[in-house]
Write a protein that holds these residues in place. Structure first.
Motif, PDB file in Angstrom:
ATOM      1  N   ALA B  65      13.904  52.113  -8.417  1.00 31.51           N
ATOM      2  CA  ALA B  65      14.592  53.350  -8.626  1.00 31.51           C
ATOM      3  C   ALA B  65      16.082  53.419  -9.058  1.00 31.51           C
ATOM      4  CB  ALA B  65      14.499  54.176  -7.496  1.00 31.51           C
ATOM      5  N   THR B  66      16.669  52.172  -8.475  1.00 28.94           N
ATOM      6  CA  THR B  66      18.026  51.865  -8.609  1.00 28.94           C
ATOM      7  C   THR B  66      18.277  51.377  -9.860  1.00 28.94           C
ATOM      8  OG1 THR B  66      17.734  49.657  -7.692  1.00 28.94           O
ATOM      9  CG2 THR B  66      18.474  51.205  -5.871  1.00 28.94           C
ATOM     10  N   GLU B  67      17.405  50.937 -10.683  1.00 27.98           N
ATOM     11  CA  GLU B  67      17.604  50.444 -12.090  1.00 27.98           C
ATOM     12  C   GLU B  67      16.947  51.269 -12.900  1.00 27.98           C
ATOM     13  OE1 GLU B  67      17.086  46.197 -12.862  1.00 27.98           O
ATOM     14  OE2 GLU B  67      17.778  45.665 -10.847  1.00 27.98           O
ATOM     15  N   ARG B  68      16.335  52.407 -12.455  1.00 29.76           N
ATOM     16  CA  ARG B  68      16.040  53.609 -13.461  1.00 29.76           C
ATOM     17  C   ARG B  68      14.890  53.090 -14.343  1.00 29.76           C
ATOM     18  NH1 ARG B  68      21.553  56.944 -14.089  1.00 29.76           N
ATOM     19  NH2 ARG B  68      21.748  56.975 -11.692  1.00 29.76           N
ATOM     20  N   TYR B  69      13.763  52.434 -13.793  1.00 33.64           N
ATOM     21  CA  TYR B  69      12.612  52.017 -14.715  1.00 33.64           C
ATOM     22  C   TYR B  69      11.463  51.999 -13.918  1.00 33.64           C
ATOM     23  CZ  TYR B  69      12.899  47.029 -13.403  1.00 33.64           C
ATOM     24  OH  TYR B  69      12.739  45.890 -12.701  1.00 33.64           O
ATOM     25  N   SER B  70      10.248  52.023 -14.367  1.00 34.01           N
ATOM     26  CA  SER B  70       8.992  51.935 -13.941  1.00 34.01           C
ATOM     27  C   SER B  70       8.016  51.109 -14.855  1.00 34.01           C
ATOM     28  CB  SER B  70       8.286  52.895 -13.332  1.00 34.01           C
ATOM     29  OG  SER B  70       7.188  52.904 -12.515  1.00 34.01           O
ATOM     30  N   LEU B  71       7.248  50.351 -14.212  1.00 32.21           N
ATOM     31  CA  LEU B  71       6.393  49.610 -15.049  1.00 32.21           C
ATOM     32  C   LEU B  71       4.769  49.806 -14.690  1.00 32.21           C
ATOM     33  CD1 LEU B  71       8.279  46.070 -14.970  1.00 32.21           C
ATOM     34  CD2 LEU B  71       8.226  47.845 -16.492  1.00 32.21           C
ATOM     35  N   LEU B  72       3.925  49.803 -15.654  1.00 33.59           N
ATOM     36  CA  LEU B  72       2.478  49.997 -15.317  1.00 33.59           C
ATOM     37  C   LEU B  72       1.830  48.671 -15.870  1.00 33.59           C
ATOM     38  CD1 LEU B  72       0.150  51.733 -14.157  1.00 33.59           C
ATOM     39  CD2 LEU B  72      -0.019  52.504 -16.608  1.00 33.59           C
ATOM     40  N   TYR B  73       1.122  47.897 -15.013  1.00 35.34           N
ATOM     41  CA  TYR B  73       0.493  46.706 -15.538  1.00 35.34           C
ATOM     42  C   TYR B  73      -1.213  47.014 -15.394  1.00 35.34           C
ATOM     43  CZ  TYR B  73       4.714  44.578 -13.519  1.00 35.34           C
ATOM     44  OH  TYR B  73       5.879  44.287 -13.307  1.00 35.34           O
ATOM     45  N   ILE B  74      -1.642  46.549 -16.657  1.00 39.02           N
ATOM     46  CA  ILE B  74      -3.145  46.854 -16.882  1.00 39.02           C
ATOM     47  C   ILE B  74      -3.843  45.343 -17.004  1.00 39.02           C
ATOM     48  CG2 ILE B  74      -5.009  47.700 -18.113  1.00 39.02           C
ATOM     49  CD1 ILE B  74      -3.079  49.881 -18.978  1.00 39.02           C
ATOM     50  N   SER B  75      -4.436  44.953 -16.039  1.00 34.90           N
ATOM     51  CA  SER B  75      -4.941  43.514 -16.326  1.00 34.90           C
ATOM     52  C   SER B  75      -6.335  43.634 -16.646  1.00 34.90           C
ATOM     53  CB  SER B  75      -4.881  42.654 -14.890  1.00 34.90           C
ATOM     54  OG  SER B  75      -5.460  43.361 -13.854  1.00 34.90           O
ATOM     55  N   SER B  76      -6.836  42.730 -17.540  1.00 33.41           N
ATOM     56  CA  SER B  76      -8.191  42.558 -17.689  1.00 33.41           C
ATOM     57  C   SER B  76      -8.722  43.900 -18.501  1.00 33.41           C
ATOM     58  CB  SER B  76      -9.198  42.034 -16.457  1.00 33.41           C
ATOM     59  OG  SER B  76      -8.818  40.852 -16.037  1.00 33.41           O
ATOM     60  N   SER B  77      -8.146  44.321 -19.341  1.00 29.67           N
ATOM     61  CA  SER B  77      -8.182  45.609 -20.020  1.00 29.67           C
ATOM     62  C   SER B  77      -9.674  45.691 -20.362  1.00 29.67           C
ATOM     63  CB  SER B  77      -7.286  45.862 -20.971  1.00 29.67           C
ATOM     64  OG  SER B  77      -7.402  45.023 -22.240  1.00 29.67           O
ATOM     65  N   GLN B  78     -10.168  46.919 -20.302  1.00 26.15           N
ATOM     66  CA  GLN B  78     -11.483  47.640 -20.849  1.00 26.15           C
ATOM     67  C   GLN B  78     -11.572  48.655 -21.759  1.00 26.15           C
ATOM     68  OE1 GLN B  78     -13.827  48.216 -16.900  1.00 26.15           O
ATOM     69  NE2 GLN B  78     -13.512  46.514 -16.245  1.00 26.15           N
ATOM     70  N   THR B  79     -12.457  48.760 -22.450  1.00 24.44           N
ATOM     71  CA  THR B  79     -12.513  49.979 -23.479  1.00 24.44           C
ATOM     72  C   THR B  79     -12.212  51.232 -22.950  1.00 24.44           C
ATOM     73  OG1 THR B  79     -14.841  49.955 -23.512  1.00 24.44           O
ATOM     74  CG2 THR B  79     -13.907  48.779 -25.260  1.00 24.44           C
ATOM     75  N   THR B  80     -12.575  51.310 -21.725  1.00 22.28           N
ATOM     76  CA  THR B  80     -12.391  52.590 -20.788  1.00 22.28           C
ATOM     77  C   THR B  80     -11.184  52.855 -20.516  1.00 22.28           C
ATOM     78  OG1 THR B  80     -13.180  51.734 -18.895  1.00 22.28           O
ATOM     79  CG2 THR B  80     -15.015  52.836 -20.061  1.00 22.28           C
ATOM     80  N   ASP B  81     -10.252  52.064 -20.616  1.00 22.06           N
ATOM     81  CA  ASP B  81      -9.020  51.897 -20.385  1.00 22.06           C
ATOM     82  C   ASP B  81      -8.107  52.840 -21.621  1.00 22.06           C
ATOM     83  OD1 ASP B  81      -8.587  48.730 -18.922  1.00 22.06           O
ATOM     84  OD2 ASP B  81      -9.064  50.741 -17.942  1.00 22.06           O
ATOM     85  N   SER B  82      -8.725  52.843 -22.633  1.00 20.65           N
ATOM     86  CA  SER B  82      -8.158  53.616 -23.720  1.00 20.65           C
ATOM     87  C   SER B  82      -7.802  55.073 -23.515  1.00 20.65           C
ATOM     88  CB  SER B  82      -9.160  53.490 -25.088  1.00 20.65           C
ATOM     89  OG  SER B  82      -9.382  52.335 -25.619  1.00 20.65           O
ATOM     90  N   GLY B  83      -6.673  55.479 -24.147  1.00 21.60           N
ATOM     91  CA  GLY B  83      -5.985  56.831 -23.939  1.00 21.60           C
ATOM     92  C   GLY B  83      -4.482  56.799 -23.838  1.00 21.60           C
TER      93      GLY B  83
END
Lengths: 111, 109
Positions: B65-83
């Motif tokens: 929050a102090t640097e004003r960013y957020s990250l989302l990590y997706i590992s071992s992606s699957q086709t159902t992660d699409s969107g």
């Protein structure tokens, strides 16, 4: 698991007609919201409602829009005289204090 | 209101690959959520993460929050992660989540 439910899932209306979109928020939640998403675009905030009154509204939420919580369970969005550009997915959301939960949306098509 | 920038706007991955989605925001926040919009248009809650790190299966998220960013990590992606993945912070003043334009992810077999 409690969820936010919206009805109808799809609505087609003629330009100039009034529509009412309905939402049943999660029962113990205190904050209620309407958002909209025009096809292919981002989700835009319309209005928030807390303690039986509007707490915040966006520039999009003009005089043709109104919200109501007519009883202890329903939360409605009325569009008084629909325009073609009101065609969008409308999402209702509710929040107890921290995390907001969204309904499945109502797809409104104005023809 | 708070400005939100998400990157990349589009991402194509082969199944099994890992990815990192980024969200920058312009002001201090007291709430930040990540959502997945599935092909039917539903917004699925992934994380409530105003600060710190959380993990849920193959997904994890970190907000600094102090640097004003957020990250989302997706590992071992699957086709159902699409969107489309949306970041939605809420500023200290105000009641609303402010959505970014999203990252559109396609995972191919």
């Amino acid at each position: 698991e409690p969820e936010v439910t919206q009805t109808p899932s799809h609505q087609v209306t003629q330009m100039g007609q009034e529509v009412i979109l309905r939402c049943v928020p999660i029962s113990n939640h205190l904050y209620f919201y309407w958002y909209r998403q025009i096809l292919g675009q981002k989700v835009e905030f319309l209005v928030s409602f807390y303690n039986n009154e509007i707490s915040e509204k966006s520039e999009i939420f003009d005089d043709q829009f109104s919200v109501e919580r007519p009883d202890g369970s329903n939360f409605t969005l009325k569009i008084r005289s629909t325009k073609l550009e009101d065609s969008a997915m409308y999402f209702c959301a509710s929040m107890l204090g921290t995390e907001a939960f969204f309904g499945q949306g109502t797809r409104l098509t104005v023809v | 209101g708070i400005q939100v920038e998400q990157s990349p706007p589009d991402l194509i991955l082969q199944e099994g690959a890992n990815s990192t989605l980024r969200c920058n925001f312009s002001d201090s926040v007291n709430n930040l959520q990540w959502f997945h919009q599935n092909p039917w248009g539903q917004l699925i809650n992934l994380f409530y993460i105003p600060s710190g790190t959380k993990q849920n299966g193959r997904l994890s998220a970190t907000t600094v929050a102090t640097e004003r960013y957020s990250l989302l990590y997706i590992s071992s992606s699957q086709t159902t992660d699409s969107g489309v993945y949306f970041c939605a912070p809420k500023g200290d003043s105000g009641y609303a989540l402010n959505f970014g334009k999203g990252t559109s992810l396609l995972v191919t077999p």
